[in-house]
Design a protein around this motif. Structure first.
Motif, mmCIF file in Angstrom:
data_model
loop_
_atom_site.group_PDB
_atom_site.id
_atom_site.type_symbol
_atom_site.label_atom_id
_atom_site.label_comp_id
_atom_site.label_asym_id
_atom_site.label_seq_id
_atom_site.Cartn_x
_atom_site.Cartn_y
_atom_site.Cartn_z
ATOM 1 N N ALA A 62 0.857 -1.190 0.000
ATOM 2 C CA ALA A 62 0.000 0.000 0.000
ATOM 3 C C ALA A 62 0.893 1.239 0.000
ATOM 4 C CB ALA A 62 -0.910 0.016 1.227
ATOM 5 N N PRO A 63 0.343 2.385 -0.424
ATOM 6 C CA PRO A 63 1.140 3.621 -0.387
ATOM 7 C C PRO A 63 1.585 3.933 1.037
ATOM 8 C CG PRO A 63 -0.836 3.920 -1.712
ATOM 9 C CD PRO A 63 -0.993 2.597 -1.020
ATOM 10 N N VAL A 64 2.800 4.434 1.169
ATOM 11 C CA VAL A 64 3.387 4.762 2.468
ATOM 12 C C VAL A 64 3.919 6.192 2.413
ATOM 13 C CG1 VAL A 64 5.210 4.202 4.127
ATOM 14 C CG2 VAL A 64 4.032 2.367 2.923
ATOM 15 N N GLU A 65 3.714 6.922 3.498
ATOM 16 C CA GLU A 65 4.280 8.267 3.566
ATOM 17 C C GLU A 65 5.784 8.167 3.796
ATOM 18 O OE1 GLU A 65 4.065 12.442 6.128
ATOM 19 O OE2 GLU A 65 2.681 10.782 6.592
ATOM 20 N N VAL A 66 6.548 8.682 2.847
ATOM 21 C CA VAL A 66 8.004 8.734 2.952
ATOM 22 C C VAL A 66 8.391 10.207 2.878
ATOM 23 C CG1 VAL A 66 10.207 8.064 1.916
ATOM 24 C CG2 VAL A 66 8.267 6.477 1.853
ATOM 25 N N THR A 67 9.059 10.710 3.893
ATOM 26 C CA THR A 67 9.331 12.139 3.970
ATOM 27 C C THR A 67 10.505 12.534 3.080
ATOM 28 O OG1 THR A 67 10.989 12.215 5.726
ATOM 29 C CG2 THR A 67 8.682 11.985 6.409
ATOM 30 N N GLU A 68 10.589 13.819 2.836
ATOM 31 C CA GLU A 68 11.800 14.390 2.284
ATOM 32 C C GLU A 68 12.817 14.538 3.421
ATOM 33 O OE1 GLU A 68 12.265 15.002 -0.987
ATOM 34 O OE2 GLU A 68 10.265 14.116 -1.240
ATOM 35 N N PRO A 69 14.101 14.670 3.120
ATOM 36 C CA PRO A 69 15.081 14.921 4.190
ATOM 37 C C PRO A 69 14.700 16.161 4.997
ATOM 38 C CG PRO A 69 16.224 14.298 2.185
ATOM 39 C CD PRO A 69 14.768 14.444 1.813
ATOM 40 N N GLY A 79 12.207 9.967 7.117
ATOM 41 C CA GLY A 79 12.187 8.568 6.740
ATOM 42 C C GLY A 79 10.774 8.068 6.558
ATOM 43 N N ALA A 80 10.500 6.866 7.061
ATOM 44 C CA ALA A 80 9.176 6.257 6.883
ATOM 45 C C ALA A 80 8.961 5.191 7.944
ATOM 46 C CB ALA A 80 9.057 5.638 5.497
ATOM 47 N N TRP A 81 7.691 4.982 8.288
ATOM 48 C CA TRP A 81 7.287 3.892 9.179
ATOM 49 C C TRP A 81 6.553 2.868 8.349
ATOM 50 C CZ3 TRP A 81 5.294 8.635 11.998
ATOM 51 C CH2 TRP A 81 6.278 9.150 12.862
ATOM 52 N N LEU A 82 7.077 1.660 8.309
ATOM 53 C CA LEU A 82 6.515 0.604 7.475
ATOM 54 C C LEU A 82 6.125 -0.597 8.321
ATOM 55 C CD1 LEU A 82 8.642 2.266 5.660
ATOM 56 C CD2 LEU A 82 8.741 0.234 4.234
ATOM 57 N N VAL A 84 6.274 -4.538 7.378
ATOM 58 C CA VAL A 84 6.721 -5.471 6.348
ATOM 59 C C VAL A 84 6.666 -6.883 6.911
ATOM 60 C CG1 VAL A 84 8.605 -6.116 4.804
ATOM 61 C CG2 VAL A 84 8.247 -3.706 5.388
ATOM 62 N N ASP A 85 5.908 -7.744 6.255
ATOM 63 C CA ASP A 85 5.764 -9.139 6.707
ATOM 64 C C ASP A 85 5.325 -9.212 8.164
ATOM 65 O OD1 ASP A 85 6.762 -9.736 4.178
ATOM 66 O OD2 ASP A 85 8.815 -10.011 4.896
ATOM 67 N N GLY A 86 4.478 -8.278 8.580
ATOM 68 C CA GLY A 86 3.955 -8.273 9.943
ATOM 69 C C GLY A 86 4.870 -7.640 10.965
ATOM 70 N N HIS A 87 6.007 -7.102 10.543
ATOM 71 C CA HIS A 87 6.960 -6.478 11.463
ATOM 72 C C HIS A 87 7.070 -4.984 11.169
ATOM 73 C CE1 HIS A 87 8.333 -10.393 12.906
ATOM 74 N NE2 HIS A 87 8.435 -10.779 11.650
ATOM 75 N N ARG A 88 7.236 -4.190 12.238
ATOM 76 C CA ARG A 88 7.441 -2.752 12.053
ATOM 77 C C ARG A 88 8.896 -2.496 11.662
ATOM 78 N NH1 ARG A 88 4.446 -2.411 16.918
ATOM 79 N NH2 ARG A 88 6.328 -1.805 18.059
ATOM 80 N N VAL A 89 9.054 -1.818 10.553
ATOM 81 C CA VAL A 89 10.380 -1.491 10.039
ATOM 82 C C VAL A 89 10.429 0.012 9.797
ATOM 83 C CG1 VAL A 89 12.062 -1.855 8.202
ATOM 84 C CG2 VAL A 89 10.590 -3.748 8.920
ATOM 85 N N ASP A 90 11.343 0.682 10.474
ATOM 86 C CA ASP A 90 11.479 2.134 10.335
ATOM 87 C C ASP A 90 12.681 2.455 9.461
ATOM 88 O OD1 ASP A 90 9.387 2.288 12.125
ATOM 89 O OD2 ASP A 90 10.661 2.730 13.857
ATOM 90 N N TRP A 91 12.472 3.352 8.505
ATOM 91 C CA TRP A 91 13.572 3.899 7.731
ATOM 92 C C TRP A 91 13.910 5.255 8.330
ATOM 93 C CZ3 TRP A 91 11.541 3.118 2.010
ATOM 94 C CH2 TRP A 91 11.509 1.744 1.729
ATOM 95 N N ILE A 92 15.152 5.479 8.681
ATOM 96 C CA ILE A 92 15.564 6.724 9.334
ATOM 97 C C ILE A 92 16.756 7.298 8.577
ATOM 98 C CG2 ILE A 92 16.319 7.786 11.492
ATOM 99 C CD1 ILE A 92 15.080 5.335 12.937
ATOM 100 N N TYR A 93 16.579 8.507 8.050
ATOM 101 C CA TYR A 93 17.642 9.124 7.264
ATOM 102 C C TYR A 93 18.793 9.603 8.138
ATOM 103 C CZ TYR A 93 13.899 9.734 3.728
ATOM 104 O OH TYR A 93 12.861 9.555 2.837
#
Length: 271
Positions: A62-69, A79-82, A84-93
């Motif tokens: 599904a669409p996910v909010e991914v920020t600009e730097p 970054g973004a809060w996702l 994935v496969d039932g687990h919370r995965v955070d992307w942090i710039y």
């Protein structure tokens, strides 16, 4: 872990992403049942956030909010809060060139504290270096983050001295300021001063032990486990906040207990 490495490899293929590392409790081997998977995206501008959004949508379905730097504030870049496969995965710039500048400051005994949502004590700049030192590199095609990680494993002595020096003058000073608030029954102000004082002690104890501390969460407990910590440090620090009350007498008693703790820590980290 293989799934994380797969995701990290795909992230590293995106323009601007230099390397990807696993951070937080998952990297240190101390996760709780609900701990997230924090992936640090070390980048150089321009970062292709459109490609990040496409990958995020593919991974989550599904669409996910991914920020600009800069989308989350001055220190936690974005970054973004996702899920994935039932687990919370955070992307942090993390801007890799900024991390390198902070590391140079650390080696020279310089640091700063910045305001950042979600960090009531503020973000201490040297946390950037600590994240590299304590993280697990998952994807690093050019080897740059891996090389920097080897450097940051050695805690800089000038930084150690600077953090200890700050605590030794500021912690007693801010408790003296709190006394004025206690006389007025200003619990809000006293609590803020105490929070700052205890935070300074936690950073000083970690610095004395040449240990990186990344944020406020769990910092008092971890400081209490260090060899230089006074007996019962964590329990005593938490008890100070539990005993505040709203009157001058109880606030004064709490400040007395905090003062004893400050004196003990300052003596122990002076050596």
């Amino acid at each position: 872990m293989e799934r994380l490495r797969e995701i990290a490899g795909r992230l590293a293929d995106i323009d601007g992403v230099v390397a990807v590392a696993l951070g937080g409790s998952r990297a240190s081997g101390t996760p709780g049942p609900g701990s997230d998977y924090d992936l640090g995206l070390y980048y150089r501008p321009p970062l292709d956030t459109a490609a990040l959004r496409r990958l995020a949508a593919e991974l989550t379905g599904a669409p996910v909010e991914v920020t600009e730097p800069g989308g989350w504030g001055p220190w936690v870049d974005g970054g973004a809060w996702l899920t994935v496969d039932g687990h919370r995965v955070d992307w942090i710039y993390r801007d890799l060139d900024r991390v390198r500048r902070v590391w140079a400051d650390c080696r020279a005994g310089r640091f700063e504290t910045g305001t950042q949502p979600g960090h009531p004590l503020g973000v201490y700049s040297h946390a950037y270096a600590g994240e590299v030192a304590l993280g697990q590199v998952l994807a690093d095609p050019g080897g740059e983050l891996t090389a920097l990680r080897r450097e940051t494993r050695r805690y800089p002595e000038p930084l150690r001295a600077a953090l200890i020096a700050q605590a030794r003058w500021e912690a007693p000073f801010i408790l003296a300021c709190a006394r004025k608030g206690a006389a007025r029954g200003d619990t809000f102000y006293v609590a803020g001063c105490l929070f700052r004082a205890v935070g300074l002690l936690a950073h000083a104890l970690h610095a004395h032990g040449r240990r990186w501390v990344l944020n406020e969460k769990g910092a008092v407990r971890a400081a209490g486990e260090l060899p230089s910590a006074p007996p019962g440090f964590a329990a005593r620090a938490h008890a100070v906040f539990a005993a505040l009350g709203t009157g001058p007498d109880t606030l004064g008693t709490a400040l007395d207990a905090a003062g004893e703790l400050v004196d003990e820590v300052c003596r122990r980290v002076a050596s």
